[in-house]
Write a protein that holds these residues in place. Structure first.
Motif, PDB file in Angstrom:
ATOM      1  N   ILE A  90       0.844  -1.191   0.000  1.00 46.00           N
ATOM      2  CA  ILE A  90       0.000   0.000   0.000  1.00 46.00           C
ATOM      3  C   ILE A  90       0.886   1.249   0.000  1.00 46.00           C
ATOM      4  N   ASN A  91       0.518   2.204  -0.831  1.00 46.24           N
ATOM      5  CA  ASN A  91       1.240   3.468  -0.895  1.00 46.24           C
ATOM      6  C   ASN A  91       0.912   4.268   0.360  1.00 46.24           C
ATOM      7  N   ALA A  92       1.824   4.244   1.340  1.00 50.17           N
ATOM      8  CA  ALA A  92       1.507   4.765   2.663  1.00 50.17           C
ATOM      9  C   ALA A  92       2.023   6.173   2.925  1.00 50.17           C
ATOM     10  N   HIS A  93       2.999   6.645   2.173  1.00 50.63           N
ATOM     11  CA  HIS A  93       3.516   7.989   2.444  1.00 50.63           C
ATOM     12  C   HIS A  93       4.086   8.588   1.164  1.00 50.63           C
ATOM     13  N   ASP A  94       4.093   9.930   1.162  1.00 52.59           N
ATOM     14  CA  ASP A  94       4.590  10.632  -0.026  1.00 52.59           C
ATOM     15  C   ASP A  94       5.693  11.622   0.322  1.00 52.59           C
ATOM     16  N   GLY A  95       6.314  11.444   1.488  1.00 51.79           N
ATOM     17  CA  GLY A  95       7.368  12.342   1.912  1.00 51.79           C
ATOM     18  C   GLY A  95       6.900  13.416   2.856  1.00 51.79           C
ATOM     19  N   ALA A  96       5.601  13.771   2.807  1.00 51.08           N
ATOM     20  CA  ALA A  96       5.050  14.795   3.710  1.00 51.08           C
ATOM     21  C   ALA A  96       3.937  14.229   4.577  1.00 51.08           C
ATOM     22  N   ASN A  97       3.094  13.420   3.964  1.00 51.91           N
ATOM     23  CA  ASN A  97       1.962  12.836   4.677  1.00 51.91           C
ATOM     24  C   ASN A  97       2.002  11.314   4.575  1.00 51.91           C
ATOM     25  N   ALA A  98       1.269  10.687   5.486  1.00 55.09           N
ATOM     26  CA  ALA A  98       1.236   9.220   5.513  1.00 55.09           C
ATOM     27  C   ALA A  98      -0.153   8.752   5.881  1.00 55.09           C
ATOM     28  N   ILE A  99      -0.480   7.542   5.451  1.00 61.80           N
ATOM     29  CA  ILE A  99      -1.742   6.905   5.822  1.00 61.80           C
ATOM     30  C   ILE A  99      -1.458   5.953   6.985  1.00 61.80           C
ATOM     31  N   VAL A 100      -2.226   6.102   8.058  1.00 64.81           N
ATOM     32  CA  VAL A 100      -2.041   5.251   9.229  1.00 64.81           C
ATOM     33  C   VAL A 100      -2.569   3.854   8.923  1.00 64.81           C
ATOM     34  N   PRO A 101      -1.740   2.816   9.082  1.00 59.39           N
ATOM     35  CA  PRO A 101      -2.222   1.459   8.809  1.00 59.39           C
ATOM     36  C   PRO A 101      -3.118   0.959   9.949  1.00 59.39           C
ATOM     37  N   ASN A 102      -4.044   0.093   9.622  1.00 56.95           N
ATOM     38  CA  ASN A 102      -4.898  -0.537  10.633  1.00 56.95           C
ATOM     39  C   ASN A 102      -4.181  -1.775  11.156  1.00 56.95           C
ATOM     40  N   GLN A 105      -5.470  -6.040  16.425  1.00 56.99           N
ATOM     41  CA  GLN A 105      -5.493  -7.500  16.466  1.00 56.99           C
ATOM     42  C   GLN A 105      -4.274  -8.127  15.787  1.00 56.99           C
ATOM     43  N   GLN A 106      -3.314  -7.305  15.388  1.00 54.75           N
ATOM     44  CA  GLN A 106      -2.069  -7.851  14.852  1.00 54.75           C
ATOM     45  C   GLN A 106      -1.052  -7.998  15.980  1.00 54.75           C
ATOM     46  N   THR A 107      -0.031  -8.823  15.730  1.00 51.16           N
ATOM     47  CA  THR A 107       1.020  -8.963  16.731  1.00 51.16           C
ATOM     48  C   THR A 107       1.800  -7.663  16.816  1.00 51.16           C
ATOM     49  N   LEU A 108       2.458  -7.459  17.943  1.00 51.59           N
ATOM     50  CA  LEU A 108       3.220  -6.226  18.136  1.00 51.59           C
ATOM     51  C   LEU A 108       4.295  -6.068  17.062  1.00 51.59           C
ATOM     52  N   VAL A 109       5.002  -7.137  16.743  1.00 49.74           N
ATOM     53  CA  VAL A 109       6.076  -7.063  15.749  1.00 49.74           C
ATOM     54  C   VAL A 109       5.517  -6.646  14.390  1.00 49.74           C
ATOM     55  N   THR A 110       4.416  -7.288  13.985  1.00 45.67           N
ATOM     56  CA  THR A 110       3.796  -6.956  12.699  1.00 45.67           C
ATOM     57  C   THR A 110       3.297  -5.523  12.693  1.00 45.67           C
ATOM     58  N   ALA A 111       2.678  -5.102  13.796  1.00 42.30           N
ATOM     59  CA  ALA A 111       2.127  -3.754  13.880  1.00 42.30           C
ATOM     60  C   ALA A 111       3.233  -2.704  13.817  1.00 42.30           C
ATOM     61  N   GLN A 112       4.302  -2.920  14.567  1.00 41.98           N
ATOM     62  CA  GLN A 112       5.421  -1.976  14.536  1.00 41.98           C
ATOM     63  C   GLN A 112       6.002  -1.848  13.133  1.00 41.98           C
ATOM     64  N   THR A 113       6.164  -2.987  12.467  1.00 42.49           N
ATOM     65  CA  THR A 113       6.719  -2.974  11.110  1.00 42.49           C
ATOM     66  C   THR A 113       5.832  -2.176  10.176  1.00 42.49           C
ATOM     67  N   ALA A 114       4.519  -2.394  10.260  1.00 39.18           N
ATOM     68  CA  ALA A 114       3.581  -1.693   9.385  1.00 39.18           C
ATOM     69  C   ALA A 114       3.624  -0.187   9.629  1.00 39.18           C
ATOM     70  N   VAL A 115       3.668   0.217  10.890  1.00 39.94           N
ATOM     71  CA  VAL A 115       3.709   1.647  11.210  1.00 39.94           C
ATOM     72  C   VAL A 115       5.010   2.270  10.718  1.00 39.94           C
ATOM     73  N   GLU A 116       6.116   1.580  10.932  1.00 40.57           N
ATOM     74  CA  GLU A 116       7.411   2.110  10.498  1.00 40.57           C
ATOM     75  C   GLU A 116       7.517   2.160   8.976  1.00 40.57           C
ATOM     76  N   GLN A 117       6.959   1.153   8.288  1.00 38.00           N
ATOM     77  CA  GLN A 117       6.968   1.170   6.826  1.00 38.00           C
ATOM     78  C   GLN A 117       6.160   2.348   6.287  1.00 38.00           C
ATOM     79  N   SER A 118       5.214   2.825   7.083  1.00 32.67           N
ATOM     80  CA  SER A 118       4.391   3.968   6.686  1.00 32.67           C
ATOM     81  C   SER A 118       5.035   5.295   7.048  1.00 32.67           C
ATOM     82  N   SER A 119       6.300   5.250   7.495  1.00 37.03           N
ATOM     83  CA  SER A 119       7.046   6.443   7.894  1.00 37.03           C
ATOM     84  C   SER A 119       6.390   7.153   9.070  1.00 37.03           C
ATOM     85  N   LEU A 120       5.817   6.364   9.979  1.00 36.16           N
ATOM     86  CA  LEU A 120       5.235   6.879  11.209  1.00 36.16           C
ATOM     87  C   LEU A 120       5.994   6.288  12.397  1.00 36.16           C
TER      88      LEU A 120
END
Length: 404
Positions: A90-102, A105-120
């Protein structure tokens, strides 16, 4: 003649095989093109084509709207048998803004990875909960699908598993200070030694504990071990304050030239605000300026749940006062997002029935621009050291049967 027929048959078989291979090469199911579509629509198209959703990752793809599918693995047009998974990014960020991933109910490791991949920036807070497995995300703020500045914090409330079992205050009266401290630590409690004079208990021996032996407490609770310093040397007589109201007791101690120290604990027999016990005992002698400890009742221990008040929108001091006034503990986390200053989120939600002492997480917005917030955010302790849920300092409970 038979040899010619055999040759013709072989040629025919080879030709048919070549045609079949050509048809196979030209046909067969291929991954549909879902790039640029929103994830929900992309998943529907993939499922209609006979595929399942594989891994979901987050990245940045230019010339695509935020939140759209940036690519698939395998790519669109590649052959793939039906029933196989297709990964999407998913296209999560464009350098200025980002979309927060849902990530609920995900594991902490998976959730952290998703948030970090979104540049958050993931910020983690733990809550004891019996019904959710440890290290699973219970809730998040902002919720998935919202837009935030790159680097902005995403609060992940993670299950710490069931609350730890309560422990009992050991009987330490009459023990040496060293033995008493060892017994308290062996019960997974934190001892704090309070020295006082006594006309009846030998120097170095424990007079009593606060709370008394047998009291149920959360592991890690700080308890007082009252240790005798022997008979007091001086002309000051300790006033009798047991049974008095706290204000009257502290006034009497001060007027006697002594310094009052107040401890509190619940009681089923003594009214709230009344002194239950004192150290040294009444009429003992003590040196001028020495301390007198009094134990003040907080009333009957609460055994019922109550509704958590709504503090969203309040300023931090007001929110904390509202929660503590309702009998709950407070945990705070900073945020720096666009919007009103104050509490922007609370967990558990307002109206949730919870036992007294239950910690309530509130997120305080400082009002800074969201794009500048990442550098000011600090992460809370890792999963192996979730915050201990203990009663407020110096408020040990006499008969606490509740869990956080």
């Amino acid at each position: 003649m038979p040899a010619r027929r055999a040759t013709r048959a072989a040629v025919l078989v080879a030709a048919l095989l070549a045609v079949a291979l050509f048809i196979a090469a030209c046909g067969g199911p291929t991954v549909p093109d879902v790039v640029g579509k929103n994830p929900a629509e992309a998943v529907r198209i993939l499922q209609d084509a006979g595929y399942t959703l594989g891994n979901v990752s987050y990245g940045s793809v230019s010339n695509l709207p935020l939140g759209a599918v940036g690519k698939t693995i395998p790519a669109a047009g590649e052959k793939l048998r039906e029933g196989n998974p297709v990964d999407i990014q998913i296209n999560a960020h464009d350098g200025a803004n980002a979309i927060v991933p849902n990530v609920i109910q995900q594991t902490l490791v998976t959730a952290q990875t998703a948030v970090e991949q979104s540049s958050l920036t993931p910020i983690i807070s733990y809550q004891y909960i019996d019904t959710v497995e440890k290290d699973i995300v219970i809730t998040q703020s902002p919720t998935g699908g919202n837009k935030a500045g790159v680097g902005a914090p995403v609060i992940l409330v993670v299950s710490a598993g069931p609350a730890p079992a309560q422990t009992s205050m050991p009987d330490v009266a009459g023990k040496t200070e060293a033995d008493a401290v060892k017994a308290v630590e062996g019960a997974n409690l934190k001892p704090a030694v309070y020295d006082t004079f006594s006309d009846t208990v030998a120097k170095g021996k424990v007079i009593a504990s606060i709370p008394e032996a047998g009291t149920k407490l959360a592991p890690g609770t700080t308890v007082q071990v009252v240790v005798s310093q022997g008979k007091g040397v001086g002309a000051v007589k300790v006033p009798a304050v047991t049974g008095k109201k706290e204000a009257d007791a502290t006034k009497a101690i001060t007027n006697a030239g002594l310094k009052p120290t107040v401890f509190r604990q619940s009681s089923t027999t003594v009214a709230s605000g009344v002194v239950m016990n004192q150290f040294p005992t009444a009429n003992s002698t003590a040196a001028a300026g020495s301390g007198v400890a009094i134990v003040v009742s907080t009333g009957k221990p609460a055994t019922t749940t109550s509704a958590i008040p709504n503090v969203t929108g309040m300023q931090q001091a007001q929110a904390e006062a509202s929660l503590t006034g309702a009998g709950f503990a407070v945990e705070t986390l900073p945020a720096a997002t666009d919007g009103p200053i104050g509490v922007i989120y609370q967990f558990p939600a307002a109206g949730t029935q919870a036992a007294p002492g239950t910690p309530v997480l509130i997120i305080i917005n400082s009002g800074k621009a969201s794009g500048d917030s990442g550098s000011n955010v600090q992460q809370t302790p890792p999963a192996e050291t979730p915050p201990a849920e203990t009663p407020p300092a110096e408020v040990p409970s006499e008969e606490d049967t509740t869990k956080p």
